[in-house]
Design an enzyme around this catalytic site. Structure first.
Site, PDB file in Angstrom:
ATOM      1  N   TYR A  19     -16.774  14.808 -16.634  1.00 25.45           N
ATOM      2  CA  TYR A  19     -17.243  13.421 -16.541  1.00 25.45           C
ATOM      3  C   TYR A  19     -18.224  13.267 -15.369  1.00 25.45           C
ATOM      4  O   TYR A  19     -18.040  13.881 -14.309  1.00 25.45           O
ATOM      5  CB  TYR A  19     -16.018  12.516 -16.369  1.00 25.45           C
ATOM      6  CG  TYR A  19     -16.350  11.104 -16.004  1.00 25.45           C
ATOM      7  CD1 TYR A  19     -17.163  10.323 -16.834  1.00 25.45           C
ATOM      8  CD2 TYR A  19     -15.868  10.527 -14.830  1.00 25.45           C
ATOM      9  CE1 TYR A  19     -17.469   9.010 -16.491  1.00 25.45           C
ATOM     10  CE2 TYR A  19     -16.163   9.219 -14.491  1.00 25.45           C
ATOM     11  CZ  TYR A  19     -16.975   8.477 -15.326  1.00 25.45           C
ATOM     12  OH  TYR A  19     -17.285   7.183 -14.982  1.00 25.45           O
ATOM     13  N   ARG A  59       0.842  -1.213   0.000  1.00 28.87           N
ATOM     14  CA  ARG A  59       0.000   0.000   0.000  1.00 28.87           C
ATOM     15  C   ARG A  59       0.871   1.255   0.000  1.00 28.87           C
ATOM     16  O   ARG A  59       0.436   2.336  -0.404  1.00 28.87           O
ATOM     17  CB  ARG A  59      -0.963  -0.022   1.200  1.00 28.87           C
ATOM     18  CG  ARG A  59      -1.898   1.171   1.259  1.00 28.87           C
ATOM     19  CD  ARG A  59      -3.173   0.917   2.052  1.00 28.87           C
ATOM     20  NE  ARG A  59      -2.945   0.266   3.316  1.00 28.87           N
ATOM     21  CZ  ARG A  59      -2.461   0.851   4.418  1.00 28.87           C
ATOM     22  NH1 ARG A  59      -2.166   2.137   4.408  1.00 28.87           N
ATOM     23  NH2 ARG A  59      -2.282   0.173   5.522  1.00 28.87           N
ATOM     24  N   LYS A  69      -8.126   4.392 -19.797  1.00 29.14           N
ATOM     25  CA  LYS A  69      -8.512   4.782 -21.152  1.00 29.14           C
ATOM     26  C   LYS A  69      -7.303   4.721 -22.096  1.00 29.14           C
ATOM     27  O   LYS A  69      -6.748   3.665 -22.296  1.00 29.14           O
ATOM     28  CB  LYS A  69      -9.166   6.173 -21.100  1.00 29.14           C
ATOM     29  CG  LYS A  69     -10.298   6.277 -20.058  1.00 29.14           C
ATOM     30  CD  LYS A  69     -11.378   5.263 -20.323  1.00 29.14           C
ATOM     31  CE  LYS A  69     -12.636   5.377 -19.491  1.00 29.14           C
ATOM     32  NZ  LYS A  69     -12.524   5.418 -18.052  1.00 29.14           N
ATOM     33  N   ASP A 102      -7.726  17.283 -15.908  1.00 30.56           N
ATOM     34  CA  ASP A 102      -7.937  15.879 -16.277  1.00 30.56           C
ATOM     35  C   ASP A 102      -7.574  15.762 -17.759  1.00 30.56           C
ATOM     36  O   ASP A 102      -8.275  16.275 -18.633  1.00 30.56           O
ATOM     37  CB  ASP A 102      -9.402  15.503 -16.023  1.00 30.56           C
ATOM     38  CG  ASP A 102      -9.685  14.029 -16.334  1.00 30.56           C
ATOM     39  OD1 ASP A 102      -8.997  13.461 -17.209  1.00 30.56           O
ATOM     40  OD2 ASP A 102     -10.611  13.471 -15.733  1.00 30.56           O
TER      41      ASP A 102
HETATM   42  C1  LIG Z   1     -12.439  12.179 -18.360  1.00 32.22           C
HETATM   43  C2  LIG Z   1     -12.553  11.090 -17.338  1.00 32.22           C
HETATM   44  N1  LIG Z   1     -11.964  11.260 -16.137  1.00 32.22           N
HETATM   45  C3  LIG Z   1     -12.033  10.319 -15.177  1.00 32.22           C
HETATM   46  C4  LIG Z   1     -12.729   9.140 -15.384  1.00 32.22           C
HETATM   47  C5  LIG Z   1     -12.795   8.123 -14.293  1.00 32.22           C
HETATM   48  O1  LIG Z   1     -11.900   7.085 -14.539  1.00 32.22           O
HETATM   49  P1  LIG Z   1     -12.046   5.608 -13.966  1.00 32.22           P
HETATM   50  O2  LIG Z   1     -13.262   4.994 -14.590  1.00 32.22           O
HETATM   51  O3  LIG Z   1     -10.762   4.947 -14.326  1.00 32.22           O
HETATM   52  O4  LIG Z   1     -12.226   5.739 -12.481  1.00 32.22           O
HETATM   53  C6  LIG Z   1     -13.343   8.911 -16.613  1.00 32.22           C
HETATM   54  C7  LIG Z   1     -14.078   7.668 -16.858  1.00 32.22           C
HETATM   55  O5  LIG Z   1     -14.710   7.492 -17.880  1.00 32.22           O
HETATM   56  C8  LIG Z   1     -13.260   9.921 -17.620  1.00 32.22           C
HETATM   57  O6  LIG Z   1     -13.842   9.779 -18.812  1.00 32.22           O
END
Ligand SMILES: Cc1ncc(COP(=O)(O)O)c(C=O)c1O
Length: 421
Positions: free
Chosen positions: A135, A81, A233, A208
């Site tokens: 998101y 961890r 992704k 992000d």
């Molecule tokens: C732009 C964006 N940020 C964060 C996330 C969250 O990621 P995770 O599903 O790996 O937790 C997503 C998920 O689709 C996303 O599209």
């Protein structure tokens, strides 16, 4: 730095005195079964590909070494961890690609966002300014979870810099949170201007960068203070590993690491290995995603069944020239959003069921072409009114264009649209 210099600290060290069990001292098969094959003498080779290291605990010649690592006086591993070698290798790679001093990996993108916000000081009595169309789970984190813990959140249209400036002046936020390219409306953030505005009011800028990836944009070089990713992704790219990561300064990483150590949303070593492998082909995949997405967007724009098409690579996108500037002409990303003409949920569902090649799966950034209905998945956490305010209509489809042949992708969408008429 040569390949020898890039060896991960702690990976091979410390095995000088620790030896395999002397089985002649132990005749009990139970003891032998547990210890045989472990702690073999230190090899004199280095594997070309980083090994998966699933060990939870780590051994050192001297207990003082373990103590020094716990105290933070030297590098190394004590407990998974707190960090582990395969995860370090992935973090190292992300830091290099994002041009960051350091990176820290998590078990998901949401875990990375959550710990980053806490580690950057967001807590009771503090406030955050957030891009309106982020998101869905990020939206829910800022508008539901964090407010329930005493954080004030204000949503802004980040394309309107005056509005952002006014909100910064009035709210004095701890941080401003934006997506380089927003999900699912593909608005492009003017990161250099947003960072100037945020910093002028003492706020940090968190970006992000999931949709753009470091292939198209490196927000830290443009003034951001921390960059987060859903590594699930494009970074992984193959739809087989869930993960998240933040890239930032060493000082901020240390603060976010304190949150990770307590909350424990760690990336596992198997996933770290898959993400590290995926990262190796990121530029190749992104170049192909971008060129495919432009072809598909141009093709879709000509179809009667599509009433609205959003792609930053087209001249009709409101931030097309900003995007060209920010992404240096390398492309405009692999995401295309479009509105089916006169569509409601049942029409969108019929369209999805008629697709043969493109997969209606709830993710993005994979080698496969994927379609998603934001109203029932990524943005389900929003009420219908919130979706309408943000601009997510009942007929909106978000497409993650894969790396297949572009004509095959477009032909599949066309044949599925034909079934609706
Ligand atoms: C732009 C964006 N940020 C964060 C996330 C969250 O990621 P995770 O599903 O790996 O937790 C997503 C998920 O689709 C996303 O599209």
């Amino acid at each position: 730095m040569g390949w020898r210099g890039s060896r991960i600290e702690g990976w091979r060290g410390g095995l000088a005195k620790i030896e395999p069990l002397d089985h002649t001292l132990y005749s009990d098969l139970n003891t032998r079964a547990v210890h045989a094959g472990e702690r073999l003498p230190r090899p004199d080779f280095s594997p070309v590909s980083t090994p998966i290291c699933p060990s939870v605990g780590y051994l050192y010649d001297e207990m003082d070494d373990l103590d020094a690592i716990f105290a933070g006086d030297r590098g190394g591993y004590v407990y998974a961890r707190y960090g582990s070698p395969t995860v370090t290798a992935f973090e190292h790679a992300v830091a290099v690609l994002e041009e960051a001093e350091a990176a820290l990996a998590f078990g998901s993108g949401m875990a990375a966002i959550h710990a980053t916000l806490l580690g950057m000081g967001l807590g009771a009595g503090r406030s955050a300014l957030v891009a309106r169309d982020v998101y869905g789970a990020t939206f829910a984190m800022f508008t539901k979870l964090l407010p329930s813990q005493g954080v004030t959140t204000q949503l802004v249209d980040i394309a309107d810099l005056d509005q952002v400036e006014r909100a910064c002046r009035e709210l004095k936020p701890t941080l401003l949170f934006v997506e380089t390219v927003s999900n699912p409306l593909l608005k492009v953030a003017d990161i250099p201007s947003l960072s100037r505005v945020a910093h002028a009011h003492g706020a940090a800028l968190v970006v992000d960068n999931t949709f753009a990836t470091p292939y198209l944009c490196r927000p830290l070089a443009l003034g951001a203070d921390a960059v987060v990713h859903s590594a699930t992704k494009y970074i992984g790219g193959h739809g087989d590993a869930l993960g998240g990561v933040v890239a930032t300064s060493a000082q901020r990483r240390a603060a976010i690491y304190e949150v990770l150590k307590i909350t424990g949303a760690n990336l596992g070593p198997q996933e770290a290995w898959l993400l590290l492998r995926g990262l190796k082909t990121l530029p190749l995949r992104m170049a192909r995603h971008c060129s495919n997405a432009l072809s598909v967007a141009n093709g879709l724009a000509r179809l009667g069944g599509v009433s609205r098409l959003i792609y930053p690579g087209r001249h009709d996108h409101p931030q097309h020239s900003l995007c060209t500037r920010l992404f240096g002409g390398r492309g405009y990303g692999g995401m295309v959003s479009f509105e089916l003409r006169n569509a409601d949920q049942s029409k969108v569902f019929r369209f999805f069921e008629a697709l043969r090649l493109c997969l209606p799966a709830t993710t993005l950034g994979d080698v496969y072409s994927l379609v998603l209905y934001p109203a029932h998945s990524s943005h389900r956490a929003l009420t219908a009114e919130e979706r309408a305010t943000v601009g997510i209509g009942e007929g909106l489809v978000r497409m993650s264009v894969g790396i297949e042949g572009p004509d095959d992708i477009l032909a599949d969408v066309k044949q599925a649209l034909d079934t609706l008429s």
